[in-house]
Enzyme design. Structure first.
Site, PDB file in Angstrom:
ATOM      1  N   HIS A  44      14.749 -14.767  15.293  1.00 37.25           N
ATOM      2  CA  HIS A  44      13.961 -14.093  14.271  1.00 37.25           C
ATOM      3  C   HIS A  44      14.219 -14.683  12.888  1.00 37.25           C
ATOM      4  O   HIS A  44      13.989 -14.041  11.868  1.00 37.25           O
ATOM      5  CB  HIS A  44      14.261 -12.589  14.286  1.00 37.25           C
ATOM      6  CG  HIS A  44      13.710 -11.924  15.510  1.00 37.25           C
ATOM      7  ND1 HIS A  44      14.380 -11.902  16.704  1.00 37.25           N
ATOM      8  CD2 HIS A  44      12.534 -11.289  15.739  1.00 37.25           C
ATOM      9  CE1 HIS A  44      13.647 -11.272  17.608  1.00 37.25           C
ATOM     10  NE2 HIS A  44      12.522 -10.891  17.046  1.00 37.25           N
ATOM     11  N   ASP A 173      22.096  -3.352  17.220  1.00 39.39           N
ATOM     12  CA  ASP A 173      20.688  -3.779  17.146  1.00 39.39           C
ATOM     13  C   ASP A 173      20.290  -4.127  18.569  1.00 39.39           C
ATOM     14  O   ASP A 173      20.684  -5.175  19.090  1.00 39.39           O
ATOM     15  CB  ASP A 173      20.551  -4.975  16.203  1.00 39.39           C
ATOM     16  CG  ASP A 173      19.103  -5.436  16.058  1.00 39.39           C
ATOM     17  OD1 ASP A 173      18.215  -4.836  16.673  1.00 39.39           O
ATOM     18  OD2 ASP A 173      18.887  -6.412  15.315  1.00 39.39           O
ATOM     19  N   MET A 174      19.504  -3.284  19.196  1.00 43.79           N
ATOM     20  CA  MET A 174      19.335  -3.372  20.640  1.00 43.79           C
ATOM     21  C   MET A 174      17.880  -3.292  21.049  1.00 43.79           C
ATOM     22  O   MET A 174      17.187  -2.316  20.749  1.00 43.79           O
ATOM     23  CB  MET A 174      20.120  -2.230  21.293  1.00 43.79           C
ATOM     24  CG  MET A 174      20.197  -2.270  22.782  1.00 43.79           C
ATOM     25  SD  MET A 174      21.246  -0.915  23.412  1.00 43.79           S
ATOM     26  CE  MET A 174      20.194   0.511  23.093  1.00 43.79           C
ATOM     27  N   LYS A 226      16.560   3.550  33.082  1.00 46.47           N
ATOM     28  CA  LYS A 226      16.946   4.249  31.856  1.00 46.47           C
ATOM     29  C   LYS A 226      16.391   3.537  30.625  1.00 46.47           C
ATOM     30  O   LYS A 226      15.911   4.177  29.686  1.00 46.47           O
ATOM     31  CB  LYS A 226      18.470   4.352  31.776  1.00 46.47           C
ATOM     32  CG  LYS A 226      19.066   5.189  32.896  1.00 46.47           C
ATOM     33  CD  LYS A 226      20.579   5.272  32.799  1.00 46.47           C
ATOM     34  CE  LYS A 226      21.154   6.090  33.952  1.00 46.47           C
ATOM     35  NZ  LYS A 226      22.632   6.182  33.882  1.00 46.47           N
TER      36      LYS A 226
END
Length: 328
Positions: A44, A173-174, A226
Site C-alpha cells: 500500500h 491492522d488486520m 469466523k
C-alpha cells in the site's frame, strides 16, 4: 533496490501535483504513501501507487473533492467523502474522532462515498500518537467467498485497533483474509511461495502459490468461517452507520470506490500504562516454537522496519520505481 524516504515522498508528490492535486493534499497523500513503504507495507506504498494514479485519471478518485459533515448524533458524526482521496478523508475523519474524544471521552465519525484509505494502520497510529485508543474499519469490493461458497460475495474488510503505549504503540491492522491481496502481490513480485496456505486454486485445493490464489479470487478467510462472519458484520456496521454503500453495491461498479468507513476514538490519558506492559510481557514469556524466531506484539515489527528503512533506505521494486520516475 533501496531509495531514501525523502526521495520516495518527493516522487509521489511530483506525480500527484501533475495529476491535479492541490498542494496540501499532494503533500499529505505523498507522505502517507511514503510512510507505508517506509514501515514495510509496500503493498500500500510504492506498489499500490500506479493503481491509485490510474483511478485518479479514470475519475474514481477526485483530487479536488472535500469530505463534508452531513449529520451529527451526539458524539457520532456522519460524513460524505464525495470520492475525495481516501487517505485525505480518513486522516480528517480520524482527527475529528480524536477531537470529539478529547472533548467527550469518546468520538466517532462514519463516512460514506469515501475511497481506499491504503494502509488502515495509518489511522491507528494517528489515534495512538494523539493519546487515544483508535478503532477503524472499512468495507471493500467483493474479493472473498463466504465460507462454503466459491464466488466472492464478501469484502476483505480490514479492522484496525490501536492502543497508545509509551514503549511502542500496539497497532493491530488486520484484513479478513490470511494474506491481503496486496501481500499476495508482494510475494508474487518476489517470486516466492506463501509460508502458509493462503487460499484455494481454481481446482478448489488449498494453495501457497500467490498467483494461483489471485487467479481464483478465493483467498482464505482468517479463522475460516469466523473470518467470513466478521467480514459480513463489518460491512453491515460501516454501511449502516454511515448510510453508505455495501460490498454488494461497491462491487456492481467493478471498482473499489465509494466505500463506507468508520472511525472510533476513546480518550486514554487515564489508562494505567502498566496493564499493556503486563499483557505484552506475559505473551512474550511463552517458549519459542522455532529457534531464532521471536514473539512480537502488533506494531512492534512495524517500528523495527521503520527504523531500519530510515537508516538504510526504503526497499522498492525496481520495475515499479522505473515506472514511477520515468513514465508517470
Amino acid at each position: 533496490m533501496r531509495v531514501a524516504y525523502q526521495e520516495l515522498e518527493k516522487q509521489f508528490r511530483r506525480v500527484l501535483l501533475k495529476n491535479g492535486f492541490p498542494a496540501e493534499k499532494a503533500e499529505l497523500c505523498a507522505r502517507i504513501f511514503a510512510e507505508n513503504s517506509r514501515d514495510g507495507v509496500y503493498s500500500h506504498g510504492v506498489n499500490r501507487f500506479p493503481v491509485f494514479v490510474q483511478m485518479v485519471q479514470e475519475g474514481w478518485v477526485l483530487p479536488s473533492a472535500e469530505p463534508e459533515k452531513v449529520s451529527a448524533m451526539g458524539v457520532l458524526e456522519q460524513w460524505d467523502g464525495h470520492l475525495a482521496p481516501g487517505m485525505y478523508t480518513a486522516t480528517l475523519a480520524m482527527q475529528r474522532a480524536i477531537d470529539l474524544a478529547k472533548a467527550n471521552g469518546i468520538g466517532a465519525v462514519a463516512v460514506k462515498h469515501s475511497n481506499h484509505w491504503m494502509r488502515g494502520g495509518t489511522y491507528g497510529w494517528q489515534a495512538a500518537e494523539a493519546g487515544c485508543i483508535g478503532i477503524c474499519m472499512t468495507n471493500t469490493i467483493a474479493n472473498m467467498p463466504p465460507w462454503g461458497g466459491t464466488e466472492p460475495t464478501l469484502g476483505n474488510n480490514p479492522v484496525v485497533i490501536a492502543v497508545p503505549r509509551a514503549g511502542g504503540h500496539v497497532v493491530l491492522d488486520m484484513a479478513m483474509t490470511q494474506y491481503s491481496f496486496g501481500k499476495l502481490q508482494e510475494y508474487s513480485l518476489q517470486e516466492e511461495q506463501l509460508p502458509y496456505s493462503g487460499g484455494f486454486n481454481n481446482s478448489g485445493e488449498l494453495s501457497q502459490d500467490p498467483d494461483e490464489i489471485r487467479a481464483s479470487g478465493r483467498a482464505l478467510p482468517i479463522g475460516l468461517w469466523k473470518g467470513a462472519g466478521l467480514s459480513l458484520v463489518i460491512d453491515l456496521l460501516v454501511a449502516s452507520l454511515s448510510g453508505g454503500r455495501t460490498v454488494a453495491q461497491i462491487s456492481e461498479a467493478a471498482q473499489e470506490a465509494g466505500v463506507s468507513q468508520f472511525f472510533l476514538c476513546i480518550k486514554a490519558d487515564q489508562m494505567d500504562p502498566e496493564i499493556s506492559n503486563r499483557v505484552i510481557a506475559f505473551a512474550k514469556s511463552s517458549a519459542l516454537a522455532e529457534e531464532g524466531k521471536d514473539i512480537r506484539y502488533p506494531g512492534e515489527r512495524t517500528l523495527a522496519t521503520r527504523h531500519r528503512n530510515e537508516q538504510e533506505g526504503v526497499p522498492v521494486n525496481e520495475e515499479i520505481w522505473q515506472q514511477l520516475t520515468k513514465n508517470m
